[in-house]
Enzyme design. Structure first.
Site, PDB file in Angstrom:
ATOM      1  N   GLY A   1       2.666  -8.726   2.323  1.00  0.00           N
ATOM      2  CA  GLY A   1       3.402  -8.079   1.293  1.00  0.00           C
ATOM      3  C   GLY A   1       4.172  -8.293   1.561  1.00  0.00           C
ATOM      4  O   GLY A   1       4.855  -9.725   1.998  1.00  0.00           O
TER       5      GLY A   1
ATOM      6  N   GLY B   1       7.281  -3.728   5.636  1.00  0.00           N
ATOM      7  CA  GLY B   1       6.008  -2.793   7.024  1.00  0.00           C
ATOM      8  C   GLY B   1       5.809  -3.723   7.447  1.00  0.00           C
ATOM      9  O   GLY B   1       4.677  -3.129   8.389  1.00  0.00           O
ATOM     10  N   LYS B   2       5.316  -4.823   7.668  1.00  0.00           N
ATOM     11  CA  LYS B   2       4.075  -5.683   7.424  1.00  0.00           C
ATOM     12  C   LYS B   2       4.060  -5.743   9.031  1.00  0.00           C
ATOM     13  O   LYS B   2       3.012  -5.312   9.949  1.00  0.00           O
ATOM     14  CB  LYS B   2       3.954  -7.329   7.014  1.00  0.00           C
ATOM     15  CG  LYS B   2       3.695  -7.038   5.700  1.00  0.00           C
ATOM     16  CD  LYS B   2       3.570  -8.541   5.346  1.00  0.00           C
ATOM     17  CE  LYS B   2       5.050  -9.907   5.566  1.00  0.00           C
ATOM     18  NZ  LYS B   2       6.453  -9.396   4.947  1.00  0.00           N
ATOM     19  N   SER B   3       5.038  -6.665   9.205  1.00  0.00           N
ATOM     20  CA  SER B   3       5.443  -6.763  10.810  1.00  0.00           C
ATOM     21  C   SER B   3       4.914  -4.946  11.580  1.00  0.00           C
ATOM     22  O   SER B   3       4.487  -5.551  12.906  1.00  0.00           O
ATOM     23  CB  SER B   3       6.375  -6.905  11.522  1.00  0.00           C
ATOM     24  OG  SER B   3       6.345  -8.899  10.915  1.00  0.00           O
TER      25      SER B   3
ATOM     26  N   SER C   1       3.034 -14.202   2.575  1.00  0.00           N
ATOM     27  CA  SER C   1       1.776 -14.980   1.841  1.00  0.00           C
ATOM     28  C   SER C   1       1.463 -14.620   0.669  1.00  0.00           C
ATOM     29  O   SER C   1       0.902 -13.426   0.349  1.00  0.00           O
ATOM     30  CB  SER C   1       0.485 -14.580   2.981  1.00  0.00           C
ATOM     31  OG  SER C   1      -0.319 -13.532   3.823  1.00  0.00           O
TER      32      SER C   1
END
Lengths: 203, 203
Positions: free
Chosen positions: B36, B41-43, B110
């Site tokens: 994303g 907010g991925k991590s 990514s």
């Protein structure tokens, strides 16, 4: 958007620490770095230790040519730079595995002291266990299961460790295994006994 | 030297299989690939899932910028080639961690579908779980905790995903998280519920 601020606060709370991971595993994590000449028995001893640890319910994993040269390091050759980068990457991955709480066994010739010491440096004291699988060149060359020494002697392989490229034996290895005179199972047991004696089996 | 032949025979016997490792862990291993925009907010979601899994006694580990860009991939920059190599290496390491029996959570933008699909291809069916943390550019840009969007808009950062470099949203993600409208804890629980529903908590 206050949401992101709250999120940043909880980030650190939620982070699982190395100690938390060791506690779940029930033991410490560490890198067991096997080094030695081609055909000295590194991979076989490492895989046997892995097996013994697994049977004892310890969490372990082997990084070796099978899963590294075909995957992570498939874009590396055998130049001096590539050999150093090969060991560097393996060291970094081994560190991650150890911090996740695993006994991480690496089985690579890793002939240069400087490269091995760089891996030692990125790990905390006690987390890097250098294991010298000490077999004489004569022994290794007699075994020669893949015919590599024969090719190197014939000049078909250049830069082969022990023939026309140096092997720098460790002078401060945590363990030295006498692979000229002892069998695989005995050597593997010595490694497990070391871990037990040094307190690695307690988190 | 008959010793080496005997050794070669025991090698395969001693090898701990993936199924053995899953059995010790008590659950399957898999890669949870969070993707994303920056600040979506991925991590935070990944670390919260890691925490929830750890509390349930599951073995998990997060690969993110903190431990990858400073270590394994510290010799990579942000050119097109380096970005692809960054994701390739992370994919290979995630695969090793998953095969060791861990839920392996990766948290990287990514942005390119081709790079993510290459990781999917090196894993067995079911071992790659693509999780799209779907927050609009507007949401992410409002959050902008590190001021990166501001710098990108000012032209101080080039090739910034979502501003002057594309983000290719997944069209076949196993999970899509609505990060515009739901909080971190709710999103993390959705991931855990997915793993449970799909049978990952049984070896």
């Amino acid at each position: 958007m206050t949401e992101q601020k709250a999120t940043n606060v909880t980030w650190h709370d939620h982070r699982v620490t190395k100690a938390d991971r060791f506690a779940l595993k029930g033991h410490k994590g560490a890198v067991l770095w096997f080094t030695g000449l081609s055909a000295c028995g590194k991979s076989t001893v490492a895989n046997t230790v892995d097996h013994l640890l697994h049977e004892k319910g310890k969490h372990s994993y082997v990084l070796d040519g099978d899963n590294i040269r075909m995957g992570l390091n498939k874009n590396l050759g055998f130049s001096a730079d590539d050999r150093a980068e090969n060991i560097r990457r393996i060291g970094e991955v081994a560190k991650l595995f150890a911090h996740a709480g695993n006994f991480t066994l690496t089985a690579f010739i890793s002939p240069y002291k400087a490269d091995r010491d760089k891996v030692r440096e990125i790990l905390a004291p006690g987390e890097f266990i250098e294991i010298y699988v000490n077999a004489s060149l004569e022994t290794c060359e007699k075994r020669d299961p893949k015919g590599l020494y024969k090719k190197a002697r014939a000049g078909e392989l250049k830069g082969f460790t022990g023939i026309d490229d140096p092997y720098e034996a460790p002078d401060n290895a945590e363990l030295v295994l006498d692979a000229d005179n002892k069998g695989i199972d005995e050597l593997a047991q010595e490694v497990v006994d070391y871990l037990e004696a040094k307190g690695y089996f307690a988190a």
